[in-house]
Every structure is written in C-alpha cells, then in structure tokens.
Scaffold this motif. Structure first.
Motif, PDB file in Angstrom:
ATOM      1  N   ILE A  67       0.068  -7.620  -2.943  1.00 59.98           N
ATOM      2  CA  ILE A  67      -0.652  -6.761  -2.007  1.00 59.98           C
ATOM      3  C   ILE A  67       0.193  -6.456  -0.775  1.00 59.98           C
ATOM      4  N   ARG A  68       0.211  -5.173  -0.364  1.00 57.66           N
ATOM      5  CA  ARG A  68       1.016  -4.738   0.771  1.00 57.66           C
ATOM      6  C   ARG A  68       0.245  -3.692   1.575  1.00 57.66           C
ATOM      7  N   VAL A  69       0.451  -3.702   2.866  1.00 57.56           N
ATOM      8  CA  VAL A  69      -0.076  -2.652   3.732  1.00 57.56           C
ATOM      9  C   VAL A  69       1.022  -1.612   3.908  1.00 57.56           C
ATOM     10  N   LEU A  70       0.692  -0.353   3.678  1.00 61.91           N
ATOM     11  CA  LEU A  70       1.684   0.710   3.750  1.00 61.91           C
ATOM     12  C   LEU A  70       2.186   0.930   5.173  1.00 61.91           C
ATOM     13  N   ASP A  71       3.458   1.258   5.274  1.00 60.37           N
ATOM     14  CA  ASP A  71       4.052   1.659   6.536  1.00 60.37           C
ATOM     15  C   ASP A  71       3.938   3.174   6.631  1.00 60.37           C
ATOM     16  N   PRO A  72       3.195   3.708   7.605  1.00 65.29           N
ATOM     17  CA  PRO A  72       3.019   5.160   7.667  1.00 65.29           C
ATOM     18  C   PRO A  72       4.308   5.924   7.918  1.00 65.29           C
ATOM     19  N   ASN A  73       5.295   5.265   8.513  1.00 62.77           N
ATOM     20  CA  ASN A  73       6.527   5.940   8.922  1.00 62.77           C
ATOM     21  C   ASN A  73       7.695   5.731   7.959  1.00 62.77           C
ATOM     22  N   ALA A  74       7.418   5.202   6.787  1.00 59.40           N
ATOM     23  CA  ALA A  74       8.460   4.968   5.780  1.00 59.40           C
ATOM     24  C   ALA A  74       7.913   5.370   4.420  1.00 59.40           C
ATOM     25  N   PRO A  75       8.783   5.607   3.430  1.00 56.89           N
ATOM     26  CA  PRO A  75       8.279   5.868   2.084  1.00 56.89           C
ATOM     27  C   PRO A  75       7.549   4.648   1.541  1.00 56.89           C
ATOM     28  N   SER A  76       6.655   4.882   0.634  1.00 55.24           N
ATOM     29  CA  SER A  76       5.872   3.804   0.036  1.00 55.24           C
ATOM     30  C   SER A  76       6.746   2.900  -0.830  1.00 55.24           C
ATOM     31  N   PRO A  77       6.340   1.638  -0.993  1.00 56.96           N
ATOM     32  CA  PRO A  77       6.953   0.829  -2.062  1.00 56.96           C
ATOM     33  C   PRO A  77       6.588   1.443  -3.412  1.00 56.96           C
ATOM     34  N   THR A  78       7.144   0.905  -4.476  1.00 54.29           N
ATOM     35  CA  THR A  78       6.866   1.421  -5.812  1.00 54.29           C
ATOM     36  C   THR A  78       5.376   1.390  -6.116  1.00 54.29           C
ATOM     37  N   VAL A  79       4.839   2.523  -6.520  1.00 50.30           N
ATOM     38  CA  VAL A  79       3.438   2.613  -6.932  1.00 50.30           C
ATOM     39  C   VAL A  79       3.269   1.847  -8.240  1.00 50.30           C
ATOM     40  N   THR A  80       2.234   1.027  -8.321  1.00 48.86           N
ATOM     41  CA  THR A  80       1.986   0.248  -9.527  1.00 48.86           C
ATOM     42  C   THR A  80       0.655   0.651 -10.153  1.00 48.86           C
ATOM     43  N   SER A  81       0.361   0.065 -11.309  1.00 50.63           N
ATOM     44  CA  SER A  81      -0.879   0.389 -12.019  1.00 50.63           C
ATOM     45  C   SER A  81      -2.089  -0.342 -11.453  1.00 50.63           C
ATOM     46  N   MET A  82      -1.868  -1.266 -10.520  1.00 48.17           N
ATOM     47  CA  MET A  82      -2.962  -2.033  -9.928  1.00 48.17           C
ATOM     48  C   MET A  82      -3.443  -1.320  -8.667  1.00 48.17           C
ATOM     49  N   PRO A  83      -4.686  -0.807  -8.641  1.00 55.22           N
ATOM     50  CA  PRO A  83      -5.140   0.000  -7.512  1.00 55.22           C
ATOM     51  C   PRO A  83      -5.099  -0.709  -6.163  1.00 55.22           C
ATOM     52  N   ASP A  84      -5.272  -2.035  -6.150  1.00 50.71           N
ATOM     53  CA  ASP A  84      -5.332  -2.739  -4.870  1.00 50.71           C
ATOM     54  C   ASP A  84      -4.003  -3.373  -4.474  1.00 50.71           C
ATOM     55  N   ASP A  85      -2.896  -2.984  -5.128  1.00 56.55           N
ATOM     56  CA  ASP A  85      -1.589  -3.492  -4.717  1.00 56.55           C
ATOM     57  C   ASP A  85      -1.184  -2.927  -3.361  1.00 56.55           C
ATOM     58  N   LEU A  86      -1.621  -1.700  -3.073  1.00 54.87           N
ATOM     59  CA  LEU A  86      -1.275  -1.039  -1.823  1.00 54.87           C
ATOM     60  C   LEU A  86      -2.523  -0.766  -1.005  1.00 54.87           C
TER      61      LEU A  86
END
Length: 447
Positions: free
Chosen positions: A335-354
């Motif tokens: 689980i990660r909180v997105l940084d609004p000012n940077a590109p996202s980490p790799t999108v995964t198949s788990m909806p609550d990873d980000l």
C-alpha cells in the motif's frame, strides 16, 4: 463515431501504406491500440479471458470503433486460447506466413513478476513457448515482446539439472535462429506515461530484412522528443496530479453508478491540464469506468490518517513504514499514498495498492487507466475485481488495466518500427548504396 483508417494516424505523411500486425496474449488491447494510433493495421488478436476480450472487442473490433482490426473470416470473434488456436486453425495461420509485418504480444508474466511469488513452475510461464510457435508459423518480419523486468532474472532452482533459468535469455536464443535480436528496459514515464513503470522489450528483425535491431531502440529515443511535442506533452515525467486531478471527487461530486447498483461514480466537469485533454480526446460527458470503491467509514477514516501521515513524513509513492503499518494493524506491504507531484508507482491489479494523494480512497478504474495512458473513450468491460484462486483464471477491469502495455509507449515504438521499415524499402540514394554494400543479398531480392 467516425472510423479512423490506419493511414489517417500518420499525420506527418512520410509513411508508406500501413504495415500489418497480429497481437497474441493481447489482453484488453493496450499494445494494439498504440500501434493502430501509430498507423499500423491490425489483422487479428488472440486473448483467452472473456472479460479482457470483451474490452478488446468493444473498443477495437466493433464496426463503429475509432480503430479497427481487419479480422479474418475464419477466426471467430470470441475469447480464444492460444494453444487451441494453434491446433484448430493451424492451416489458416500457416497461410498467413509472409503477410504479417509484425507479431506482438506480452505473454502472461505472473510467474516472472517480482510482485508475485516468482514461481518457475507457474504454467503461465510456458505460454512463451506458444508465442514462439506463432513466430514459426507466421514468419513475421518483426517480432516484438513486452514483459516485466523479472523475466530477465534467474530462477535459482528452476532447471532440472540444478542450473538457473532466465526466460529472457531463453527467448532471445530461440528467436536468434531466424532473427537478429535486441533488447531494452524502457522507463515508460519518459514517453509521457504518468507512471514510473519499467518494462522489458525484445525486438527481432527477420534475417534478410536488412535492418539492424540495435537501430530500433536508438530510433525510439531519437524520436522521443518529437513524439512528445506532437502529443502536446511539454515535459516529462507527467505527474499523477497532472493526469487525474480532473477526476477528484471534491471537484466533481458523485452520481449513482451507471453500471453497478449500490455504487457511485465520479461525475465529470472536463479536463484541466494538457495531458488530461490528450486523454479526454474529444470525449463528451462523464467518461466510463469512474465507479468508486465502497469503503466502510472506518476505512475512509484510516485512509485519511494515512494520507496525512505520509504527507507529513514525506513517504509518498513508497510502501508504508513499519511504524505506520503497525499503528493501524496492517499486514499488507504494497500500500502506498500517491505523490501528486511525481509519476505514479507501477499500477497493479490490486485496487487498494494505491491510495489517492488527497482523497481517502482507492483509485477508480478510469484513474488507473489514465496512469496507463488509455484515452477516456476506451471503456473496460467485465468484472471490476476478483479474488482468491479466481485471480489465476479471471482478468477483471483493474487487472486488465494493470497488465496492459501503455498505449503511448506502444505508439512511440510503433512509429519507429514503421519508419525503419519504410526507410529500408524506400531509402535515399546514399543510404541505399550503404545498404547495397552491407546487405547485397537482401537488396537483390527487392523489386
């Protein structure tokens, strides 16, 4: 809706008539979409999962699609297993030999991925062999394979003789019998994809084609800035906020879900940034796939606290610290909180990873699709999620998005491959003389 012809996408006018491709293990069609946007003509695609194929069908096969596969009469427009197709339509596939410029695809990578268990005995790993069988039958001029970084890493105890198995090396060796091969690890964020996603690409040009595969990735990089300018992307990387801020609930509000009773969708007031306008692509109204997760109140409260803590600690786009996880009794590591000012980490198949950078919720499918550079008109079909053992058998919407090749990257590569093929076939006199000296047997065979 207007049907776009492949040649319409070639706005700079220096390409010959559309080159052809076949996409196997096509998933929802991200790679195919990008190639069609680059002016390639899709002949057909193969995908075994019913959900993913429905997405592919409704976006790239139906008569009123913006981009369409030509599709042969002998191939049913249904989800099809690659192994079954090799058996039931082997004669028709063999008849395609010499008519396919490029065979593309990303054989399922779960057994290779560092996000999974990296099981060398995962039967999905063997699907690579089926891809290579397609290569032998179709004899395409170009072969393009995309996969995760893990395909380049040895399995410690996978070989029967106690040795190590590296699937990338095995594929390269197998292709090397008939193709000149080159590889490259590509950071998709360099091509305008708002996601720090590294993927491994293998490109092979058939021996006798006269093209050095090392030229391809050099050409992709050489043309990258021009590609970005034509897309209206002034600088990279594109940040998460620049990609999805127009989908914030606080800005748009909610409406009852259009396809799921008891859920809510994000309403929509239009794009705010250049990237959002690129992805909006003329869409009018609320884009598809904006259904919100139905979080319980305690989950919303937990997410809100986690967002505040991560912003305060500067731990954005990275896994939660052990202290934060312990304080909330969390065992999930990704689980990660997105940084609004940077590109996202790799999108995964788990909806609550980000977790969203400012709103206490997981992302919706449309937001994940934006981070993968899918245009807003591209609608995903089937289940939203699945769980347990069904993860090995079903490909719901979140997984379709996560498994896809970002269309922007596919388009950039497709443009460069087409340009190389065109320049070889129709070179300037000085270049043709160099070709004659280096590849005399190839040029003698040309009209």
């Amino acid at each position: 809706m207007i049907v776009s012809k492949p040649e319409d996408a070639r706005k700079d006018g220096h390409f010959s008539p559309a080159h052809t491709f076949v996409d196997i293990f096509a998933g929802c069609g991200g790679l195919s979409l990008g190639l069609m946007q680059a002016g390639w003509k899709g002949l057909f695609a193969v995908e075994h999962d019913a959900n993913a194929f429905q997405t592919l069908h409704d976006n790239l096969i139906v008569p009123d699609a913006r981009f369409r596969f030509a599709w042969p009469d002998w191939l049913p427009m249904v989800a099809t297993d690659v192994a079954d197709l090799l058996t039931t339509h082997r004669q028709q596939l063999a008849a395609c030999a010499g008519k396919v410029d490029m065979l593309v695809g990303g054989p399922p990578c779960q057994g290779f991925s560092s996000a999974g268990k990296r099981n060398p005995n995962d039967p999905r790993n063997r699907l690579v062999e089926q891809y290579l069988e397609f290569v032998r039958l179709l004899k395409p001029r170009v072969v393009l394979i995309e996969n995760v970084r893990g395909i380049t890493t040895d399995f410690d105890d996978s070989a029967a003789d106690g040795g190590k198995l590296n699937y990338a090396q095995w594929i390269i060796k197998a292709l090397g019998e008939d193709y000149d091969v080159s590889t490259r690890m590509i950071d998709t964020s360099l091509f305008g994809v708002p996601q720090k996603r590294h993927r491994f690409f293998i490109i092979g040009f058939r021996r006798g084609s006269g093209i050095d595969p090392l030229q391809l990735f050099d050409a992709v990089e050489r043309h990258r800035q021009t590609f970005l300018r034509r897309k209206g992307i002034s600088s990279v990387p594109v940040s998460t906020k620049a990609a999805i801020s127009d989908l914030e609930v606080s800005r748009n509000g909610k409406i009852p879900s259009r396809d799921s009773a008891g859920f809510q969708d994000i309403a929509y007031q239009g794009p705010l940034t250049a990237f959002q306008r690129l992805m909006n692509d003329g869409w009018v109204g609320i884009p598809p796939d904006t259904r919100l997760a139905r979080h319980r109140p305690e989950i919303v409260a937990r997410f809100a606290k986690i967002i505040d803590l991560c912003h305060a600690d500067g731990r954005l786009n990275v896994s939660l610290s052990s202290e934060i996880k312990a304080s909330f009794g969390l065992k999930k590591s990704a689980i990660r909180v997105l940084d609004p000012n940077a590109p996202s980490p790799t999108v995964t198949s788990m909806p609550d990873d980000l977790i969203h950078y400012s709103e206490p919720r997981a992302l919706c499918v449309r937001e994940n699709a934006r981070l993968q550079s899918f245009p807003d008109w591209f609608a995903f079909k089937g289940k939203y999620t699945t769980g347990g053992e069904r993860r090995k058998m079903e490909v719901p919407r979140f997984t379709q998005v996560a498994n896809a090749v970002p269309p922007l990257v596919a388009e950039a590569i497709g443009l460069s491959v087409a340009k190389l093929l065109d320049e070889w076939q129709n070179p300037k006199p000085a270049i043709r003389e160099k070709q004659r000296l280096k590849f005399p047997e190839t040029l003698e065979a040309q009209p």
